[in-house]
Design a protein around this motif. Structure first.
Motif, PDB file in Angstrom:
ATOM      1  N   UNK A   1      -8.311 -14.071   4.947  1.00 21.62           N
ATOM      2  CA  UNK A   1      -8.593 -12.635   4.835  1.00 21.62           C
ATOM      3  C   UNK A   1     -10.019 -12.284   5.282  1.00 21.62           C
TER       4      UNK A   1
ATOM      5  N   UNK B   1     -11.532  -1.298  -9.633  1.00 26.91           N
ATOM      6  CA  UNK B   1     -10.248  -1.303  -8.939  1.00 26.91           C
ATOM      7  C   UNK B   1      -9.270  -0.400  -9.674  1.00 26.91           C
TER       8      UNK B   1
ATOM      9  N   UNK C   1       0.804  -1.221   0.000  1.00 26.14           N
ATOM     10  CA  UNK C   1       0.000   0.000   0.000  1.00 26.14           C
ATOM     11  C   UNK C   1       0.832   1.264   0.000  1.00 26.14           C
TER      12      UNK C   1
ATOM     13  N   UNK D   1     -13.022   6.128  -3.141  1.00 21.71           N
ATOM     14  CA  UNK D   1     -13.967   6.648  -2.169  1.00 21.71           C
ATOM     15  C   UNK D   1     -14.185   8.100  -2.504  1.00 21.71           C
TER      16      UNK D   1
ATOM     17  N   UNK E   1      -6.390  -7.942  -5.723  1.00 22.47           N
ATOM     18  CA  UNK E   1      -7.216  -7.005  -4.959  1.00 22.47           C
ATOM     19  C   UNK E   1      -8.661  -7.487  -4.936  1.00 22.47           C
ATOM     20  N   UNK E   2      -9.107  -7.982  -6.087  1.00 27.97           N
ATOM     21  CA  UNK E   2     -10.473  -8.458  -6.176  1.00 27.97           C
ATOM     22  C   UNK E   2     -10.702  -9.624  -5.228  1.00 27.97           C
ATOM     23  N   UNK E   3      -9.710 -10.515  -5.175  1.00 27.41           N
ATOM     24  CA  UNK E   3      -9.801 -11.688  -4.315  1.00 27.41           C
ATOM     25  C   UNK E   3      -9.862 -11.289  -2.844  1.00 27.41           C
ATOM     26  N   UNK E   4      -8.915 -10.434  -2.431  1.00 26.37           N
ATOM     27  CA  UNK E   4      -8.864 -10.024  -1.025  1.00 26.37           C
ATOM     28  C   UNK E   4     -10.095  -9.204  -0.672  1.00 26.37           C
ATOM     29  N   UNK E   5     -10.474  -8.308  -1.583  1.00 28.34           N
ATOM     30  CA  UNK E   5     -11.622  -7.464  -1.316  1.00 28.34           C
ATOM     31  C   UNK E   5     -12.901  -8.254  -1.150  1.00 28.34           C
ATOM     32  N   UNK E   6     -13.087  -9.296  -1.951  1.00 25.67           N
ATOM     33  CA  UNK E   6     -14.306 -10.096  -1.820  1.00 25.67           C
ATOM     34  C   UNK E   6     -14.313 -10.864  -0.516  1.00 25.67           C
ATOM     35  N   UNK E   7     -13.130 -11.311  -0.059  1.00 23.17           N
ATOM     36  CA  UNK E   7     -13.074 -12.046   1.200  1.00 23.17           C
ATOM     37  C   UNK E   7     -13.437 -11.156   2.373  1.00 23.17           C
ATOM     38  N   UNK E   8     -12.931  -9.931   2.364  1.00 21.18           N
ATOM     39  CA  UNK E   8     -13.242  -9.037   3.472  1.00 21.18           C
ATOM     40  C   UNK E   8     -14.602  -8.386   3.276  1.00 21.18           C
ATOM     41  N   UNK E   9     -15.231  -8.643   2.159  1.00 23.17           N
ATOM     42  CA  UNK E   9     -16.531  -8.021   1.896  1.00 23.17           C
ATOM     43  C   UNK E   9     -16.402  -6.536   1.627  1.00 23.17           C
ATOM     44  N   UNK E  10     -15.262  -6.117   1.154  1.00 18.50           N
ATOM     45  CA  UNK E  10     -14.984  -4.709   0.859  1.00 18.50           C
ATOM     46  C   UNK E  10     -15.299  -3.839   2.065  1.00 18.50           C
ATOM     47  N   UNK E  11     -15.160  -4.440   3.268  1.00 19.54           N
ATOM     48  CA  UNK E  11     -15.642  -3.750   4.456  1.00 19.54           C
ATOM     49  C   UNK E  11     -14.796  -2.531   4.800  1.00 19.54           C
ATOM     50  N   UNK E  12     -13.505  -2.627   4.533  1.00 18.15           N
ATOM     51  CA  UNK E  12     -12.647  -1.511   4.917  1.00 18.15           C
ATOM     52  C   UNK E  12     -12.853  -0.320   4.000  1.00 18.15           C
ATOM     53  N   UNK E  13     -13.663  -0.499   2.982  1.00 14.56           N
ATOM     54  CA  UNK E  13     -13.776   0.569   1.996  1.00 14.56           C
ATOM     55  C   UNK E  13     -15.150   1.203   1.964  1.00 14.56           C
ATOM     56  N   UNK E  14     -15.994   0.833   2.888  1.00 12.26           N
ATOM     57  CA  UNK E  14     -17.339   1.406   2.862  1.00 12.26           C
ATOM     58  C   UNK E  14     -17.316   2.843   3.339  1.00 12.26           C
TER      59      UNK E  14
ATOM     60  N   UNK F   1      -8.415   4.109  -1.413  1.00 14.77           N
ATOM     61  CA  UNK F   1      -7.994   3.430  -0.187  1.00 14.77           C
ATOM     62  C   UNK F   1      -7.354   2.096  -0.546  1.00 14.77           C
ATOM     63  N   UNK F   2      -6.076   1.897  -0.193  1.00 22.41           N
ATOM     64  CA  UNK F   2      -5.471   0.589  -0.442  1.00 22.41           C
ATOM     65  C   UNK F   2      -6.062  -0.446   0.512  1.00 22.41           C
ATOM     66  N   UNK F   3      -6.048  -1.708   0.088  1.00 20.48           N
ATOM     67  CA  UNK F   3      -6.637  -2.735   0.946  1.00 20.48           C
ATOM     68  C   UNK F   3      -5.732  -3.062   2.122  1.00 20.48           C
ATOM     69  N   UNK F   4      -4.478  -2.684   2.014  1.00 18.54           N
ATOM     70  CA  UNK F   4      -3.540  -3.041   3.065  1.00 18.54           C
ATOM     71  C   UNK F   4      -2.548  -1.899   3.179  1.00 18.54           C
TER      72      UNK F   4
ATOM     73  N   UNK G   1     -19.321 -11.321  -5.304  1.00 16.90           N
ATOM     74  CA  UNK G   1     -20.239 -10.213  -5.064  1.00 16.90           C
ATOM     75  C   UNK G   1     -19.957  -9.179  -6.141  1.00 16.90           C
TER      76      UNK G   1
END
Lengths: 251, 296
Positions: free
Chosen positions: B250, B27, A151, B62, A238-251, B71-74, B22
C-alpha cells in the motif's frame, strides 16, 4: 448419548462450552483481494466466509435493469462444494442458495445509500468456505465489511445474528451447526444495530409468542456486539492502510 | 519447462504491511456521528439524520470552512478535469465511444474531441462516423485527458494532443486509484529504457520508450510489427513486478517511488520479484530511501 443432546447443561454451558449469551469468536480481515473493489474474509466460530464487492459500475448485460434513481444491488451466494460434511453437488443455483441471495440483497439494500448512484450496479459475491451454522449472518457481516472496504456509502453497519431457545426458557445466542441439528427454533435477525431497525427476520420453527421478545432482544444485542467487533476491525484496517500511504490521499 | 511453484499454508503467509507509526487522525466509520451542530454543510461521505451529521463511509475527515466530508481510503475513480486516464473502449456508438475508466459510469469520448488523422482543422464528415471503428474499436486501450464531468458523475474525455491516443505494445497494471499520487506530469520516461503512464484512474501503462515520436499521426497508429527486444521486455516486466510490490504494501505510486523500487529490486531476478518476501523487502528498501529523501 442423551446427556450430550442437551442444548444447555445444568451449569449453564452449551455444547461447545459457551454460555447462553456468548458469541462465537469472530475474526475478520478486510481487503483480501486486489481485483474486486472491496473484499473481506470473516470467521464466526468455524463458519468461514469470503465476500467480494464490485462496483458501483455501469450496468452490464441487460441494460433495462438500470434504474434512474438508484443503484441496482446484485447479490450472489454460493457455498464451496467442500464446505459441508457431505460434499455438495451444486455450489450455487439451488433453492437454498437462491433464497439466501435474495435475503442478502434485502439486508444490504437497506443499508447501502443506493440513491447516490443512479444508473449503476453493485455486485456482491459471497462464498462460504466452511459451513458450521449461522451461514446467513456470517454472509451479511462479511458483505458489510466488503462494502466498507469498497468505499461504498452505507447508512450504518448492517449486522446479523441468530438466536435460539433452550429448555423452552433460556435464549441462546449465535447458534452453531450442532445446536441447529439438536433442534430448537432458530431466529435469524439482520438489523441496523445503531438505530435498532430490523431489516430481516426469519424463523426456522415455531415457539410460543411469549418467548419471542426475549429471544429477539438477545439477537439484537448480538447484532450490536458484532457491530462493535467489526467496527474495531475496520478502524485498525484503515489505520494500517492510512499509515502505509502516509495519509497522502487525505491531505 | 519445469518451474518452481510455491504453495504455502495460510499460517505461513507474510504480512506485507510496512506501516510506520505516525500521528493517526481520527477515523470515522459508517453511522458514526461527526457533529451534532447544524451549522455545517454535508459533503461527500456524510449524511444528515435526526439533526446529526453522520459518516457514511470509513475514512478520515476533511473540512473546508463549513463543509465537512469524509474521504474513504479506497473507492472507485472520481474524475477531475485535467486528469490523465487510461481506459478501454467498450462500445462504439453514434459519434462517440464509450470507455471504461474504472469510474462509476463509463466515460464518453466524443468523435469531435479526438484529433483525426490529417491535421487539427479537419472537418468531420459523415464519412468519419462510418470510419469510427477503424480508428478505435472495442477492446482498444487509450490514454486520454478528462475534459469535463457531467452532472451524473460520468466523464467526457479528449485526446486532443499528440501525447494521448491509442496504446499499442505494453503492459496494463490495474491498481486502486487512491494509490496514484497526483503530480504535474503523469507521463514518465525512465532512463532504464521504459516509459510509464500513471493514469489517475489507477490504470498504469508500461511501454517501451519510443525514440522517434515523429509519425504520431493523431495517435491512432498501432505499430504491432515493431519488435520489442528482450532486455526491454525484461525491464517492463521488472517495472510491473515492482509496482505490484509497492501496492502490496500500500505505498503511493509516483515516478520516484517506482524508480527507487526498480533500483532496489536489482538483486532479484524478475521472476523472484513475485515471491512475497522479496516484494516486502523491495517495499521496505524503497520506503527507507524515500524517507531519507524526505529528511535530507
Amino acid at each position: 448419548m442423551s446427556k450430550n443432546r442437551e442444548l444447555l447443561s445444568k451449569i449453564g454451558l452449551r455444547q461447545d462450552g459457551r454460555r447462553a449469551d456468548e458469541l462465537r469468536r469472530i475474526r475478520c480481515k478486510l481487503g483480501v483481494f486486489t481485483e474486486p473493489d472491496g473484499s473481506a474474509y470473516l470467521e464466526q466460530g468455524l463458519t468461514k466466509v469470503l465476500a467480494a464487492v464490485y462496483g458501483p459500475h455501469q450496468v452490464r448485460g441487460s441494460r433495462s435493469k438500470a434504474q434512474h434513481d438508484s443503484a441496482v444491488v446484485n447479490c450472489q451466494f454460493s457455498m464451496a462444494v467442500f464446505s459441508t460434511g457431505e460434499r455438495k453437488k451444486r455450489p450455487r443455483g439451488d433453492r437454498k442458495s437462491t433464497e439466501i441471495s435474495i435475503h442478502l440483497r434485502q439486508a444490504l439494500t437497506a443499508a447501502i445509500k443506493v440513491e447516490l448512484y443512479p444508473w449503476t450496479q453493485i455486485d456482491v459475491y459471497v462464498e462460504v468456505l466452511h459451513a458450521d451454522g449461522g451461514i446467513y449472518p456470517a454472509c451479511v457481516n462479511a458483505a458489510t465489511l466488503a462494502l466498507i472496504d469498497a468505499g461504498i456509502p452505507l447508512k450504518e453497519y448492517v449486522c446479523a445474528c441468530t438466536a435460539s431457545l433452550a429448555n423452552n426458557d433460556v435464549p441462546l445466542l449465535d447458534v452453531s451447526h450442532q445446536e441447529e441439528i439438536i433442534g430448537g427454533p432458530t431466529l435469524t435477525v439482520a438489523a441496523l444495530p445503531m438505530s435498532g431497525k430490523i431489516v430481516l427476520m426469519e424463523m426456522s420453527q415455531r415457539f410460543h409468542v411469549d418467548h419471542l421478545q426475549k429471544v429477539l432482544d438477545k439477537a439484537l444485542q448480538g447484532c450490536k456486539d458484532i457491530k462493535s467487533i467489526l467496527d474495531e476491525a475496520v478502524k485498525s484496517h484503515i489505520q494500517d492502510v492510512g499509515s502505509s500511504t502516509g495519509w497522502a490521499s487525505t491531505t | 519447462m519445469p518451474q518452481k511453484i510455491h504453495i504455502r499454508l495460510a499460517a505461513h503467509r507474510i504480512n506485507p504491511s510496512i506501516a510506520v507509526n505516525r500521528r493517526v487522525p481520527k477515523i470515522f466509520t459508517p453511522g458514526q456521528v461527526i457533529t451534532e451542530q447544524n451549522e455545517f454543510m454535508r459533503g461527500h461521505g456524510t449524511y444528515e439524520e435526526e439533526g446529526f451529521l453522520k459518516s457514511s463511509v470509513a475514512g478520515v475527515k476533511e473540512q473546508v470552512n463549513n463543509l465537512i466530508s469524509i474521504r474513504p481510503l479506497k473507492s472507485r475513480y472520481n474524475g477531475e478535469v485535467g486528469d490523465v486516464v487510461v481506459g478501454r473502449v467498450t462500445e462504439v456508438q453514434q459519434k462517440r465511444w464509450k470507455v471504461d475508466t474504472n469510474s462509476r459510469l463509463d466515460s464518453v469520448l466524443l468523435l469531435s474531441s479526438v484529433n483525426l488523422p490529417g491535421g487539427e482543422l479537419r472537418r468531420r464528415s459523415a464519412e468519419d462516423e462510418h470510419m469510427m471503428r477503424q480508428y478505435l474499436q472495442e477492446g482498444d486501450l487509450i490514454s486520454a485527458e478528462v475534459q469535463s464531468v457531467y452532472s451524473d458523475g460520468s466523464l467526457s474525455l479528449h485526446t486532443r494532443s499528440l501525447k494521448y491516443g491509442k496504446l499499442s505494445q505494453g503492459i496494463l497494471v490495474k491498481v486502486f486509484p487512491s494509490l496514484i499520487k497526483r503530480s504535474k506530469t503523469h507521463f514518465h520516461n525512465f532512463y532504464v529504457g521504459a516509459s510509464i503512464i500513471l493514469g489517475n484512474n489507477g490504470f498504469i501503462w508500461i511501454y517501451p520508450t519510443v525514440s522517434n515520436a515523429e509519425d504520431n499521426a493523431g495517435g491512432f497508429v498501432q505499430n504491432l510489427e515493431q519488435v520489442v527486444s528482450r532486455p526491454e521486455r525484461e525491464t517492463i516486466g521488472r517495472l510491473r513486478n515492482c509496482i505490484l510490490a509497492l501496492i502490496q504494501s500500500k505505498m503511493m505510486l509516483y515516478d520516484t517511488s517506482i524508480l527507487y523500487a526498480f533500483e532496489e529490486s536489482q538483486k532479484y531476478s524478475v521472476a523472484e520479484l513475485l515471491i512475497p518476501e522479496a516484494m516486502v523487502d523491495v517495499a521496505i528498501l524503497t520506503q527507507d530511501r524515500l524517507s531519507m529523501l524526505e529528511n535530507s
